[in-house]
Motif scaffolding. Sequence first.
Motif, PDB file in Angstrom:
ATOM      1  N   TRP A  94       0.815  -1.348  -0.055  1.00 30.26           N
ATOM      2  CA  TRP A  94      -0.030  -0.059   0.033  1.00 30.26           C
ATOM      3  C   TRP A  94       0.688   1.126  -0.180  1.00 30.26           C
ATOM      4  CZ3 TRP A  94      -3.079  -2.091   4.916  1.00 30.26           C
ATOM      5  CH2 TRP A  94      -3.653  -3.094   4.517  1.00 30.26           C
ATOM      6  N   ARG A  95       2.120   1.114   0.638  1.00 32.75           N
ATOM      7  CA  ARG A  95       2.831   2.264   0.828  1.00 32.75           C
ATOM      8  C   ARG A  95       3.465   2.600  -0.462  1.00 32.75           C
ATOM      9  NH1 ARG A  95       4.225   4.471   6.318  1.00 32.75           N
ATOM     10  NH2 ARG A  95       2.565   3.639   7.359  1.00 32.75           N
ATOM     11  N   GLU A  96       3.907   1.405  -1.258  1.00 32.17           N
ATOM     12  CA  GLU A  96       4.676   1.712  -2.432  1.00 32.17           C
ATOM     13  C   GLU A  96       3.717   2.629  -3.395  1.00 32.17           C
ATOM     14  OE1 GLU A  96       6.317  -1.946  -4.270  1.00 32.17           O
ATOM     15  OE2 GLU A  96       7.255  -2.079  -2.330  1.00 32.17           O
ATOM     16  N   ALA A  97       2.504   2.150  -3.182  1.00 33.64           N
ATOM     17  CA  ALA A  97       1.349   2.858  -4.038  1.00 33.64           C
ATOM     18  C   ALA A  97       0.978   4.101  -3.998  1.00 33.64           C
ATOM     19  CB  ALA A  97       0.158   1.568  -4.236  1.00 33.64           C
ATOM     20  N   GLY A  98       1.425   4.326  -2.467  1.00 30.65           N
ATOM     21  CA  GLY A  98       1.250   6.115  -2.057  1.00 30.65           C
ATOM     22  C   GLY A  98       0.357   5.905  -1.053  1.00 30.65           C
ATOM     23  N   HIS A  99      -0.171   4.815  -0.439  1.00 33.54           N
ATOM     24  CA  HIS A  99      -1.255   5.035   0.506  1.00 33.54           C
ATOM     25  C   HIS A  99      -0.643   4.416   1.698  1.00 33.54           C
ATOM     26  CE1 HIS A  99      -4.068   5.503  -2.734  1.00 33.54           C
ATOM     27  NE2 HIS A  99      -3.684   4.388  -3.169  1.00 33.54           N
ATOM     28  N   ALA A 100      -0.104   5.374   2.870  1.00 33.33           N
ATOM     29  CA  ALA A 100       0.421   5.058   3.944  1.00 33.33           C
ATOM     30  C   ALA A 100      -0.613   4.777   5.119  1.00 33.33           C
ATOM     31  CB  ALA A 100       1.244   5.991   4.544  1.00 33.33           C
ATOM     32  N   VAL A 101      -1.482   3.830   4.825  1.00 34.11           N
ATOM     33  CA  VAL A 101      -2.527   3.407   6.058  1.00 34.11           C
ATOM     34  C   VAL A 101      -1.888   2.056   6.807  1.00 34.11           C
ATOM     35  CG1 VAL A 101      -4.527   4.326   4.594  1.00 34.11           C
ATOM     36  CG2 VAL A 101      -3.846   2.118   4.316  1.00 34.11           C
ATOM     37  N   PRO A 102      -2.294   2.116   8.033  1.00 26.25           N
ATOM     38  CA  PRO A 102      -1.829   1.199   8.955  1.00 26.25           C
ATOM     39  C   PRO A 102      -2.806  -0.301   8.823  1.00 26.25           C
ATOM     40  CG  PRO A 102      -3.224   2.698  10.237  1.00 26.25           C
ATOM     41  CD  PRO A 102      -3.107   3.302   8.876  1.00 26.25           C
ATOM     42  N   VAL A 103      -2.038  -1.198   9.136  1.00 27.26           N
ATOM     43  CA  VAL A 103      -3.116  -2.387   9.026  1.00 27.26           C
ATOM     44  C   VAL A 103      -3.151  -3.077  10.543  1.00 27.26           C
ATOM     45  CG1 VAL A 103      -1.062  -3.974   8.694  1.00 27.26           C
ATOM     46  CG2 VAL A 103      -3.462  -4.847   7.930  1.00 27.26           C
ATOM     47  N   SER A 104      -4.212  -3.523  10.838  1.00 26.40           N
ATOM     48  CA  SER A 104      -4.622  -4.046  12.186  1.00 26.40           C
ATOM     49  C   SER A 104      -4.414  -5.411  12.186  1.00 26.40           C
ATOM     50  CB  SER A 104      -5.891  -3.504  12.762  1.00 26.40           C
ATOM     51  OG  SER A 104      -6.021  -1.987  12.809  1.00 26.40           O
ATOM     52  N   VAL A 105      -3.658  -5.955  13.400  1.00 25.13           N
ATOM     53  CA  VAL A 105      -3.546  -7.443  13.429  1.00 25.13           C
ATOM     54  C   VAL A 105      -4.313  -7.822  14.898  1.00 25.13           C
ATOM     55  CG1 VAL A 105      -1.894  -9.129  13.742  1.00 25.13           C
ATOM     56  CG2 VAL A 105      -1.517  -7.493  11.626  1.00 25.13           C
ATOM     57  N   ASN A 106      -4.965  -8.851  14.900  1.00 21.68           N
ATOM     58  CA  ASN A 106      -5.653  -9.292  16.231  1.00 21.68           C
ATOM     59  C   ASN A 106      -4.561 -10.021  17.029  1.00 21.68           C
ATOM     60  OD1 ASN A 106      -8.706  -8.508  16.168  1.00 21.68           O
ATOM     61  ND2 ASN A 106      -7.980  -9.549  13.972  1.00 21.68           N
ATOM     62  N   MET A 107      -4.336  -9.844  18.045  1.00 21.57           N
ATOM     63  CA  MET A 107      -3.476 -10.578  19.205  1.00 21.57           C
ATOM     64  C   MET A 107      -4.344 -11.317  20.323  1.00 21.57           C
ATOM     65  SD  MET A 107      -0.188  -9.757  18.725  1.00 21.57           S
ATOM     66  CE  MET A 107       0.061  -9.675  16.777  1.00 21.57           C
ATOM     67  N   ALA A 108      -4.407 -12.603  20.046  1.00 21.84           N
ATOM     68  CA  ALA A 108      -4.834 -13.296  21.238  1.00 21.84           C
ATOM     69  C   ALA A 108      -4.355 -13.327  22.393  1.00 21.84           C
ATOM     70  CB  ALA A 108      -5.178 -14.794  20.866  1.00 21.84           C
ATOM     71  N   PRO A 109      -4.955 -13.337  23.484  1.00 22.78           N
ATOM     72  CA  PRO A 109      -4.432 -13.310  24.876  1.00 22.78           C
ATOM     73  C   PRO A 109      -3.052 -14.065  25.195  1.00 22.78           C
ATOM     74  CG  PRO A 109      -6.794 -13.270  25.232  1.00 22.78           C
ATOM     75  CD  PRO A 109      -6.478 -13.658  23.632  1.00 22.78           C
ATOM     76  N   GLY A 110      -3.283 -15.351  24.626  1.00 22.10           N
ATOM     77  CA  GLY A 110      -2.162 -16.005  24.803  1.00 22.10           C
ATOM     78  C   GLY A 110      -0.602 -15.544  24.036  1.00 22.10           C
ATOM     79  N   VAL A 111      -0.970 -15.006  22.891  1.00 15.33           N
ATOM     80  CA  VAL A 111       0.281 -14.496  22.170  1.00 15.33           C
ATOM     81  C   VAL A 111       0.991 -13.329  22.946  1.00 15.33           C
ATOM     82  CG1 VAL A 111       0.957 -13.456  20.030  1.00 15.33           C
ATOM     83  CG2 VAL A 111      -0.707 -15.213  19.943  1.00 15.33           C
ATOM     84  N   LEU A 112      -0.164 -12.446  23.532  1.00 18.93           N
ATOM     85  CA  LEU A 112       0.444 -11.268  24.285  1.00 18.93           C
ATOM     86  C   LEU A 112       1.235 -11.644  25.609  1.00 18.93           C
ATOM     87  CD1 LEU A 112      -2.658  -9.038  24.357  1.00 18.93           C
ATOM     88  CD2 LEU A 112      -0.604  -8.689  23.315  1.00 18.93           C
ATOM     89  N   ALA A 113       1.282 -13.001  25.804  1.00 13.35           N
ATOM     90  CA  ALA A 113       2.061 -13.357  26.951  1.00 13.35           C
ATOM     91  C   ALA A 113       3.100 -14.017  26.565  1.00 13.35           C
ATOM     92  CB  ALA A 113       1.453 -14.294  28.216  1.00 13.35           C
ATOM     93  N   ASP A 114       3.565 -14.098  25.457  1.00 15.55           N
ATOM     94  CA  ASP A 114       4.827 -14.642  24.905  1.00 15.55           C
ATOM     95  C   ASP A 114       6.024 -13.666  25.284  1.00 15.55           C
ATOM     96  OD1 ASP A 114       3.691 -16.731  23.503  1.00 15.55           O
ATOM     97  OD2 ASP A 114       3.864 -16.143  21.286  1.00 15.55           O
ATOM     98  N   ASP A 115       6.971 -14.127  25.748  1.00 16.30           N
ATOM     99  CA  ASP A 115       8.322 -13.578  26.403  1.00 16.30           C
ATOM    100  C   ASP A 115       8.927 -12.453  25.078  1.00 16.30           C
ATOM    101  OD1 ASP A 115       8.566 -13.908  28.850  1.00 16.30           O
ATOM    102  OD2 ASP A 115       9.312 -15.977  28.651  1.00 16.30           O
ATOM    103  N   ASP A 116       8.971 -13.404  23.854  1.00 13.60           N
ATOM    104  CA  ASP A 116       9.796 -12.410  22.653  1.00 13.60           C
ATOM    105  C   ASP A 116       8.863 -11.819  21.806  1.00 13.60           C
ATOM    106  OD1 ASP A 116       8.539 -14.645  21.848  1.00 13.60           O
ATOM    107  OD2 ASP A 116      10.223 -15.166  20.584  1.00 13.60           O
ATOM    108  N   LEU A 117       7.634 -11.632  22.141  1.00 12.02           N
ATOM    109  CA  LEU A 117       6.602 -11.052  21.348  1.00 12.02           C
ATOM    110  C   LEU A 117       6.902  -9.724  20.779  1.00 12.02           C
ATOM    111  CD1 LEU A 117       3.866 -11.010  19.908  1.00 12.02           C
ATOM    112  CD2 LEU A 117       3.087  -9.685  21.603  1.00 12.02           C
ATOM    113  N   SER A 118       7.519  -8.643  21.680  1.00 13.71           N
ATOM    114  CA  SER A 118       7.769  -7.349  21.313  1.00 13.71           C
ATOM    115  C   SER A 118       9.253  -7.360  20.182  1.00 13.71           C
ATOM    116  CB  SER A 118       8.193  -6.474  22.360  1.00 13.71           C
ATOM    117  OG  SER A 118       9.226  -6.744  23.125  1.00 13.71           O
ATOM    118  N   GLU A 119      10.023  -8.523  20.642  1.00 13.99           N
ATOM    119  CA  GLU A 119      10.923  -8.720  19.530  1.00 13.99           C
ATOM    120  C   GLU A 119      10.627  -8.910  17.994  1.00 13.99           C
ATOM    121  OE1 GLU A 119      14.172  -7.267  19.478  1.00 13.99           O
ATOM    122  OE2 GLU A 119      13.405  -6.381  21.271  1.00 13.99           O
ATOM    123  N   ARG A 120       9.726 -10.001  18.282  1.00 12.43           N
ATOM    124  CA  ARG A 120       9.122 -10.657  16.936  1.00 12.43           C
ATOM    125  C   ARG A 120       8.440  -9.574  16.081  1.00 12.43           C
ATOM    126  NH1 ARG A 120       6.402 -14.996  19.961  1.00 12.43           N
ATOM    127  NH2 ARG A 120       4.571 -14.776  18.384  1.00 12.43           N
TER     128      ARG A 120
END
Length: 275
Positions: A94-120
Amino acid sequence: MFDLQQDLVAERRLILVTDLPAAIAAGDVVARYQPKVELATGRTAGFEALARWVHPDLGPISPAEFIELAQHSGSISALTDSILDQALTQAARWREAGHAVPVSVNMAPGVLADDDLSERVRAALERHGLPPDALILELTESMSLADDRRTRDNVLRLAAAGVMMSIDDFGTGYAALSYLQNLPVGEVKIDRTFVARMAEHPGDFVIVSGIARLLHSIGLRVVAEGVEDEATWNLLGDLGCYAAQGYLMSPALEPDEALAWLGASVWQPEGVAAG
Ligand code: C2E
Ligand code: CA
Ligand code: CA
């Protein structure tokens, strides 16, 4: 009779649980993109990535069913990583085409507790050459959001890195409003159970307008989900909400359709276009 039905349910579950990890690894769980449309301008505010899986024998499986299975069988992190990677691939396109809009991704509670999530997540953004504001993470209201130490650390780290947090399905969970002030939340999505019939049900309208007023007063932007008719679109605009998402505007789109959507002119209800 009842036993037979139970057996069938158990068998289906077993098939899905068995096949899901390989489907994720093969890229058969794919993301589709539902536009969020700005109420004030009709412009696209971004897209939400929604997972889709068509099982070779059982056909389309609803996300509600396979996400729950993924959460209970240890494959939710792999699923989330795959959807995140697909979503960022599209965001870069989208950015390459000139549209700098964000994408939203769903995070299940289990994933949010992964130790390395923020790094990933940070590594994924870097891999795709994207700034942190290209991504929004949707977190469902839950106890763990307020109480779990690792979840809190992840959310704080990601927000500090510049990724926006959005609270999903607002109004249905453990609505401890205090955490909205204690966590770095930028956006709240009001659940579609309140939004869908707010134009016909005065009770629902009172709930949505009350929630919106409260969230606006603490400086949060409000997105309404499940907008299916023009009357609701108009009411949400009057309430000063930021964006709307729902079948009135569009269902979740294939990657090429999403790109084409961005290229089209601003969205407006047909009632307006006719005038
Ligand atoms: P959600 O995050 O609340 O996503 C919005 C759901 O509402 C989607 O259902 C979307 O197709 C549906 N929807 C959108 N507009 C309308 C409308 O106008 N009316 C109605 N009745 N429904 C509308 P979907 O795609 O079946 O997903 C269901 C749930 O599965 C999602 O709810 C989310 O909680 C979960 N999910 C989907 N993809 C993912 C994923 O990649 N990761 C995780 N953790 N969960 C996901
Ligand atoms: Ca969501
Ligand atoms: Ca939602």
